[in-house]
Design an enzyme around this catalytic site. Sequence first.
Site, PDB file in Angstrom:
ATOM      1  N   CYS A   1       0.634  -1.094  -0.087  1.00 48.11           N
ATOM      2  CA  CYS A   1       0.233   0.091  -0.128  1.00 48.11           C
ATOM      3  C   CYS A   1       0.916   1.234  -0.161  1.00 48.11           C
ATOM      4  O   CYS A   1       0.256   2.267  -0.371  1.00 48.11           O
ATOM      5  CB  CYS A   1      -0.895  -0.055   1.097  1.00 48.11           C
TER       6      CYS A   1
ATOM      7  N   HIS B   1      -2.879   7.211   3.640  1.00 46.40           N
ATOM      8  CA  HIS B   1      -3.431   6.288   2.870  1.00 46.40           C
ATOM      9  C   HIS B   1      -4.712   5.912   3.466  1.00 46.40           C
ATOM     10  O   HIS B   1      -4.962   6.088   4.963  1.00 46.40           O
ATOM     11  CB  HIS B   1      -2.340   4.764   3.533  1.00 46.40           C
TER      12      HIS B   1
ATOM     13  N   ASN C   1     -10.199   0.627   1.190  1.00 44.76           N
ATOM     14  CA  ASN C   1      -8.819   0.622   0.996  1.00 44.76           C
ATOM     15  C   ASN C   1      -8.437   0.153  -0.488  1.00 44.76           C
ATOM     16  O   ASN C   1      -8.581  -1.067  -0.724  1.00 44.76           O
ATOM     17  CB  ASN C   1      -8.074  -0.252   2.196  1.00 44.76           C
TER      18      ASN C   1
HETATM   19  N1  COA Z   1     -18.374  -6.898  11.330  1.00 40.91           N
HETATM   20  C1  COA Z   1     -18.540  -7.289  12.641  1.00 40.91           C
HETATM   21  N2  COA Z   1     -17.534  -7.599  13.664  1.00 40.91           N
HETATM   22  C2  COA Z   1     -16.330  -7.758  13.142  1.00 40.91           C
HETATM   23  C3  COA Z   1     -16.108  -7.476  11.786  1.00 40.91           C
HETATM   24  C4  COA Z   1     -16.957  -7.206  10.897  1.00 40.91           C
HETATM   25  N3  COA Z   1     -16.721  -6.900   9.672  1.00 40.91           N
HETATM   26  N4  COA Z   1     -14.798  -7.893  11.761  1.00 40.91           N
HETATM   27  C5  COA Z   1     -14.365  -8.246  13.073  1.00 40.91           C
HETATM   28  N5  COA Z   1     -15.482  -8.123  13.911  1.00 40.91           N
HETATM   29  C6  COA Z   1     -15.390  -8.360  15.298  1.00 40.91           C
HETATM   30  C7  COA Z   1     -14.495  -9.543  15.646  1.00 40.91           C
HETATM   31  O1  COA Z   1     -14.542 -10.812  15.271  1.00 40.91           O
HETATM   32  C8  COA Z   1     -14.234  -9.278  16.987  1.00 40.91           C
HETATM   33  O2  COA Z   1     -15.182  -9.953  17.488  1.00 40.91           O
HETATM   34  P1  COA Z   1     -14.806 -10.620  18.922  1.00 40.91           P
HETATM   35  O3  COA Z   1     -14.793  -9.464  20.004  1.00 40.91           O
HETATM   36  O4  COA Z   1     -16.383 -11.392  19.222  1.00 40.91           O
HETATM   37  O5  COA Z   1     -13.980 -11.597  19.151  1.00 40.91           O
HETATM   38  C9  COA Z   1     -14.722  -7.840  17.191  1.00 40.91           C
HETATM   39  O6  COA Z   1     -15.330  -7.510  15.993  1.00 40.91           O
HETATM   40  C10 COA Z   1     -13.439  -6.701  17.484  1.00 40.91           C
HETATM   41  O7  COA Z   1     -12.334  -7.340  16.607  1.00 40.91           O
HETATM   42  P2  COA Z   1     -11.128  -6.334  16.325  1.00 40.91           P
HETATM   43  O8  COA Z   1     -10.196  -7.130  15.499  1.00 40.91           O
HETATM   44  O9  COA Z   1     -10.700  -6.336  17.626  1.00 40.91           O
HETATM   45  O10 COA Z   1     -11.525  -4.966  15.989  1.00 40.91           O
HETATM   46  P3  COA Z   1     -10.904  -3.663  15.598  1.00 40.91           P
HETATM   47  O11 COA Z   1     -11.573  -2.489  16.305  1.00 40.91           O
HETATM   48  O12 COA Z   1      -9.257  -3.916  15.878  1.00 40.91           O
HETATM   49  O13 COA Z   1     -11.213  -3.559  14.000  1.00 40.91           O
HETATM   50  C11 COA Z   1     -10.015  -3.582  12.042  1.00 40.91           C
HETATM   51  C12 COA Z   1     -10.609  -4.295  13.185  1.00 40.91           C
HETATM   52  C13 COA Z   1      -9.483  -4.652  11.011  1.00 40.91           C
HETATM   53  C14 COA Z   1     -11.022  -2.739  11.403  1.00 40.91           C
HETATM   54  C15 COA Z   1      -8.801  -2.695  12.670  1.00 40.91           C
HETATM   55  O14 COA Z   1      -7.996  -3.544  13.310  1.00 40.91           O
HETATM   56  C16 COA Z   1      -7.804  -2.195  11.527  1.00 40.91           C
HETATM   57  O15 COA Z   1      -8.308  -1.378  10.619  1.00 40.91           O
HETATM   58  N6  COA Z   1      -6.805  -2.381  11.320  1.00 40.91           N
HETATM   59  C17 COA Z   1      -5.894  -2.094  10.497  1.00 40.91           C
HETATM   60  C18 COA Z   1      -6.011  -2.789   9.233  1.00 40.91           C
HETATM   61  C19 COA Z   1      -5.459  -2.204   8.054  1.00 40.91           C
HETATM   62  O16 COA Z   1      -5.314  -1.060   7.784  1.00 40.91           O
HETATM   63  N7  COA Z   1      -5.035  -3.105   6.998  1.00 40.91           N
HETATM   64  C20 COA Z   1      -4.582  -2.639   5.832  1.00 40.91           C
HETATM   65  C21 COA Z   1      -3.088  -2.249   5.817  1.00 40.91           C
HETATM   66  S1  COA Z   1      -2.691  -1.730   4.119  1.00 40.91           S
END
Ligand code: COA
Length: 319
Positions: free
Chosen positions: A108, A243, A273
């Site tokens: 990215c 980004h 993204n």
């Molecule tokens: N819808 C509903 N629930 C979801 C979900 C979705 N699309 N995706 C994950 N969950 C759930 C998980 O299963 C978890 O449930 P649990 O508590 O029962 O286990 C809960 O939501 C929390 O998950 P978590 O991973 O802790 O959420 P988060 O606040 O960290 O958000 C991201 C997840 C992926 C949005 C976040 O971590 C993020 O954006 N990280 C950076 C990713 C990124 O930028 N990637 C590309 C890089 S170029």
Amino acid sequence: MNITGTGSAHPSLTVTNEMLADFLDTSDEWIVTRTGIKQRQIISNERLEDLAATAADNALTDAGIKASELDFIICSNVVNEYITPSMSCIIQGKIGAECPCIDINGACAGFIYALDMANSFFQSKSEINTILIVCAEEPTRMVDWQQRNTCVLFGDGAGAVVLTRGNDFKAVKLTSISKSEALYQMRKLESTPFISKDEPDGPLVMKGQDVFKLAVAASLKDIECVVRESGNTYDDVDHYLLHQANIRIIETIRNYINQSEEKFPHNIENYGNTSSASIPILLDELNRNKQLKCGDTLVLSAFGAGFTAGACLFKWSKN
Ligand code: COA
């Protein structure tokens, strides 16, 4: 090095959060609150190389030049249907250019790496006066569409810029940390009669919270570096183009450097993204909407798999 033209292209299919909730255990409320994404454009019947060529053509038109005037093409791409030849060679043929071409995979952060390479070409190769960068990405083909933690995040698209010689590019900082376990995808290659090892083959694997922390830490360091090295302060910067991965990452960085919301334009709500295409797509939007003034100072900052990150600071001298 100066930017003289921008362009972008998007697939025709719009996929809203509600459409995802039809087949995934997710909701519009969860996706908007956790990521800022409301919808994304996803490849259905298009080919990525056609989107890339359209973005390139739009950038050439904006720059007021013909493809035959290009001296080099750099394409930033993580994955596409061709293993070989390179996407840049395919784009060259589609737009009618004749110059050398190369692809890079900086995930990215690829656009920032491509800008730095282009700047080095201008300095080291006297025959190069005009360069096209195209970032063309289809990350929706990397994820498992049953895994709600990854598939809701991505969209496809292409963004492009035309560059010429000039003094607008003031500072750049690149960061790479070998940390593949945070974000990776491995695929099986063709078998041979000699292969005896296990070869993993699967969709994108992501440790979301690890990526979030790495992204904020690296971006803050990179941004601080380019602002300081160019003799500026955070207040001197007019636009921070980050980004478009998660609005909460953008907000965390913005709060840390204590700058106003208006300085952090975003379109993640519409596109998700789009990997390395996200910043050139945003830049094109600002350019076409006349939101950039001649003399404005811009910081671009991106991060991605690797872990790679990068930022640059440049002046906008285009009217
Ligand atoms: N819808 C509903 N629930 C979801 C979900 C979705 N699309 N995706 C994950 N969950 C759930 C998980 O299963 C978890 O449930 P649990 O508590 O029962 O286990 C809960 O939501 C929390 O998950 P978590 O991973 O802790 O959420 P988060 O606040 O960290 O958000 C991201 C997840 C992926 C949005 C976040 O971590 C993020 O954006 N990280 C950076 C990713 C990124 O930028 N990637 C590309 C890089 S170029």
